[in-house]
Design a protein around this motif. Structure first.
Motif, PDB file in Angstrom:
ATOM      1  N   GLY A  13      15.120 -49.115  23.526  1.00  0.00           N
ATOM      2  CA  GLY A  13      14.600 -48.705  24.774  1.00  0.00           C
ATOM      3  C   GLY A  13      15.321 -49.231  25.919  1.00  0.00           C
ATOM      4  N   PHE A  14      16.491 -49.857  25.501  1.00  0.00           N
ATOM      5  CA  PHE A  14      17.385 -50.463  26.776  1.00  0.00           C
ATOM      6  C   PHE A  14      18.183 -49.068  27.386  1.00  0.00           C
ATOM      7  CE2 PHE A  14      16.688 -54.290  24.428  1.00  0.00           C
ATOM      8  CZ  PHE A  14      16.400 -55.133  25.443  1.00  0.00           C
ATOM      9  N   ARG A  15      18.608 -48.799  28.608  1.00  0.00           N
ATOM     10  CA  ARG A  15      19.046 -47.900  28.936  1.00  0.00           C
ATOM     11  C   ARG A  15      20.567 -48.400  29.602  1.00  0.00           C
ATOM     12  NH1 ARG A  15      16.977 -45.410  26.037  1.00  0.00           N
ATOM     13  NH2 ARG A  15      14.750 -44.663  26.172  1.00  0.00           N
ATOM     14  N   ALA A  16      21.557 -47.547  29.163  1.00  0.00           N
ATOM     15  CA  ALA A  16      22.931 -48.090  29.434  1.00  0.00           C
ATOM     16  C   ALA A  16      23.142 -47.406  31.152  1.00  0.00           C
ATOM     17  CB  ALA A  16      24.113 -47.599  28.638  1.00  0.00           C
ATOM     18  N   THR A  17      23.957 -48.172  31.757  1.00  0.00           N
ATOM     19  CA  THR A  17      24.363 -47.751  33.103  1.00  0.00           C
ATOM     20  C   THR A  17      25.453 -46.893  33.308  1.00  0.00           C
ATOM     21  OG1 THR A  17      25.800 -49.590  33.487  1.00  0.00           O
ATOM     22  CG2 THR A  17      23.563 -50.031  34.015  1.00  0.00           C
ATOM     23  N   PRO A  18      25.779 -46.109  34.103  1.00  0.00           N
ATOM     24  CA  PRO A  18      26.870 -45.192  34.192  1.00  0.00           C
ATOM     25  C   PRO A  18      28.207 -46.120  34.050  1.00  0.00           C
ATOM     26  CG  PRO A  18      25.283 -44.507  35.804  1.00  0.00           C
ATOM     27  CD  PRO A  18      24.826 -45.783  35.226  1.00  0.00           C
ATOM     28  N   ASP A  19      28.397 -47.064  34.318  1.00  0.00           N
ATOM     29  CA  ASP A  19      29.423 -48.177  34.431  1.00  0.00           C
ATOM     30  C   ASP A  19      29.691 -48.487  32.932  1.00  0.00           C
ATOM     31  OD1 ASP A  19      29.591 -48.279  37.219  1.00  0.00           O
ATOM     32  OD2 ASP A  19      28.078 -49.907  37.123  1.00  0.00           O
ATOM     33  N   ASP A  78      33.634 -47.117  26.674  1.00  0.00           N
ATOM     34  CA  ASP A  78      33.792 -47.271  24.990  1.00  0.00           C
ATOM     35  C   ASP A  78      34.011 -48.839  24.947  1.00  0.00           C
ATOM     36  OD1 ASP A  78      33.101 -44.680  24.375  1.00  0.00           O
ATOM     37  OD2 ASP A  78      35.264 -44.307  24.427  1.00  0.00           O
ATOM     38  N   ALA A  79      34.505 -49.456  25.691  1.00  0.00           N
ATOM     39  CA  ALA A  79      34.831 -50.976  25.535  1.00  0.00           C
ATOM     40  C   ALA A  79      33.770 -51.958  26.003  1.00  0.00           C
ATOM     41  CB  ALA A  79      36.075 -51.374  26.262  1.00  0.00           C
ATOM     42  N   VAL A  80      32.728 -51.557  26.656  1.00  0.00           N
ATOM     43  CA  VAL A  80      31.621 -52.437  27.156  1.00  0.00           C
ATOM     44  C   VAL A  80      30.491 -51.590  27.756  1.00  0.00           C
ATOM     45  CG1 VAL A  80      32.467 -52.459  29.640  1.00  0.00           C
ATOM     46  CG2 VAL A  80      31.193 -54.319  28.877  1.00  0.00           C
ATOM     47  N   ALA A  81      29.237 -52.335  27.238  1.00  0.00           N
ATOM     48  CA  ALA A  81      28.158 -51.459  27.547  1.00  0.00           C
ATOM     49  C   ALA A  81      27.325 -52.345  28.543  1.00  0.00           C
ATOM     50  CB  ALA A  81      27.480 -51.253  26.643  1.00  0.00           C
ATOM     51  N   GLY A 126      15.782 -56.479  35.052  1.00  0.00           N
ATOM     52  CA  GLY A 126      15.890 -57.365  36.101  1.00  0.00           C
ATOM     53  C   GLY A 126      17.130 -58.415  35.567  1.00  0.00           C
ATOM     54  N   VAL A 127      17.606 -58.135  34.680  1.00  0.00           N
ATOM     55  CA  VAL A 127      18.737 -58.835  33.760  1.00  0.00           C
ATOM     56  C   VAL A 127      19.521 -57.903  33.149  1.00  0.00           C
ATOM     57  CG1 VAL A 127      19.698 -60.829  31.822  1.00  0.00           C
ATOM     58  CG2 VAL A 127      17.473 -61.072  33.462  1.00  0.00           C
ATOM     59  N   VAL A 128      20.783 -57.927  33.148  1.00  0.00           N
ATOM     60  CA  VAL A 128      21.861 -57.108  32.547  1.00  0.00           C
ATOM     61  C   VAL A 128      22.034 -57.752  31.029  1.00  0.00           C
ATOM     62  CG1 VAL A 128      24.206 -55.853  32.459  1.00  0.00           C
ATOM     63  CG2 VAL A 128      22.457 -56.396  34.724  1.00  0.00           C
ATOM     64  N   LEU A 129      22.069 -56.804  29.999  1.00  0.00           N
ATOM     65  CA  LEU A 129      22.388 -57.280  28.893  1.00  0.00           C
ATOM     66  C   LEU A 129      23.713 -56.332  28.645  1.00  0.00           C
ATOM     67  CD1 LEU A 129      21.897 -58.609  26.118  1.00  0.00           C
ATOM     68  CD2 LEU A 129      20.748 -56.554  25.280  1.00  0.00           C
ATOM     69  N   SER A 130      24.754 -57.384  28.329  1.00  0.00           N
ATOM     70  CA  SER A 130      26.109 -56.442  28.126  1.00  0.00           C
ATOM     71  C   SER A 130      26.700 -56.833  26.793  1.00  0.00           C
ATOM     72  CB  SER A 130      27.282 -57.322  29.084  1.00  0.00           C
ATOM     73  OG  SER A 130      28.338 -56.905  29.013  1.00  0.00           O
ATOM     74  N   LEU A 131      27.329 -55.622  26.198  1.00  0.00           N
ATOM     75  CA  LEU A 131      27.780 -55.388  24.850  1.00  0.00           C
ATOM     76  C   LEU A 131      29.205 -55.464  25.197  1.00  0.00           C
ATOM     77  CD1 LEU A 131      25.514 -53.087  23.399  1.00  0.00           C
ATOM     78  CD2 LEU A 131      24.898 -55.409  23.324  1.00  0.00           C
ATOM     79  N   TYR A 132      30.128 -56.580  24.580  1.00  0.00           N
ATOM     80  CA  TYR A 132      31.300 -56.607  24.786  1.00  0.00           C
ATOM     81  C   TYR A 132      32.222 -56.940  23.509  1.00  0.00           C
ATOM     82  CZ  TYR A 132      35.420 -57.832  27.524  1.00  0.00           C
ATOM     83  OH  TYR A 132      36.786 -58.130  28.118  1.00  0.00           O
ATOM     84  N   GLY A 133      33.318 -56.277  23.092  1.00  0.00           N
ATOM     85  CA  GLY A 133      33.891 -56.323  22.022  1.00  0.00           C
ATOM     86  C   GLY A 133      34.212 -58.046  21.712  1.00  0.00           C
ATOM     87  N   SER A 134      34.153 -58.378  20.217  1.00  0.00           N
ATOM     88  CA  SER A 134      34.229 -59.888  19.921  1.00  0.00           C
ATOM     89  C   SER A 134      35.759 -60.325  20.427  1.00  0.00           C
ATOM     90  CB  SER A 134      34.016 -60.164  18.447  1.00  0.00           C
ATOM     91  OG  SER A 134      32.869 -59.619  18.159  1.00  0.00           O
ATOM     92  N   ALA A 135      36.751 -59.398  20.025  1.00  0.00           N
ATOM     93  CA  ALA A 135      38.016 -59.833  20.251  1.00  0.00           C
ATOM     94  C   ALA A 135      38.167 -59.809  21.860  1.00  0.00           C
ATOM     95  CB  ALA A 135      39.155 -58.829  19.582  1.00  0.00           C
ATOM     96  N   ASP A 136      37.881 -59.045  22.325  1.00  0.00           N
ATOM     97  CA  ASP A 136      37.827 -59.151  24.001  1.00  0.00           C
ATOM     98  C   ASP A 136      37.337 -60.441  24.564  1.00  0.00           C
ATOM     99  OD1 ASP A 136      39.368 -56.677  23.933  1.00  0.00           O
ATOM    100  OD2 ASP A 136      37.604 -55.309  24.043  1.00  0.00           O
TER     101      ASP A 136
END
Length: 147
Positions: free
Chosen positions: A25-31, A34-37, A43-53
């Motif tokens: 149910g989390f919704r991704a922003t338009p920003d 493929d490298a970061v979500a 009220g808090v942003v959950l960011s997904l980012y590649g481990s190596a990056d």
């Protein structure tokens, strides 16, 4: 006032991680790319980012040092099992099944597809707003003893 504004999880498979969190149910922003979500987490942003990056950016050799859990608080004791079923259907692995804790709450633990540990919990002393935010009594302090 100090507030946590963004939490970043290191992921090895961006597409799988993003699909998992969107299924919850989390919704991704338009920003998001493929490298970061960037996911709206109430009220808090959950960011997904590649481990190596993330390792490169932070200088850490292991971008997932552990030692934390993230939590999804729910409004009723029965909602813990229902939410756990939803996350399992989305691809999570149960770490600890639903159980009543000695301090009176109801809790379960799961790992997302990348292995990040999450707790689903109901705590009587943490009432929730309609959008799922915890209402803390900062004037008198909470009586919850979560341990």
């Amino acid at each position: 006032m100090t507030a946590i504004s963004l939490i970043t999880l290191a992921v090895s498979d961006m597409a799988r991680a993003r699909a998992f969190y969107e299924a919850l149910g989390f919704r991704a922003t338009p920003d998001s790319t493929d490298a970061v979500a960037f996911l709206d987490a109430g009220g808090v942003v959950l960011s997904l980012y590649g481990s190596a990056d993330l390792a490169h950016d932070t200088g850490l050799t292991d971008p997932r040092p552990g030692g934390i859990t993230l939590a999804l608080n729910v409004a009723t004791p029965e909602a813990v099992a229902a939410r756990l079923a939803e996350v399992v259907a989305a691809g999570a692995r149960v770490l600890r099944p639903v159980r009543t804790m000695p301090w009176g709450g109801v809790t379960a633990y799961f790992a997302d597809p990348e292995g990040h540990p999450w707790e689903i919990t109901w705590v009587a002393d943490f009432p929730l707003t309609a959008d799922g935010r915890i209402l803390l009594d900062t004037e008198q302090g909470s009586t919850a003893t979560h341990a």
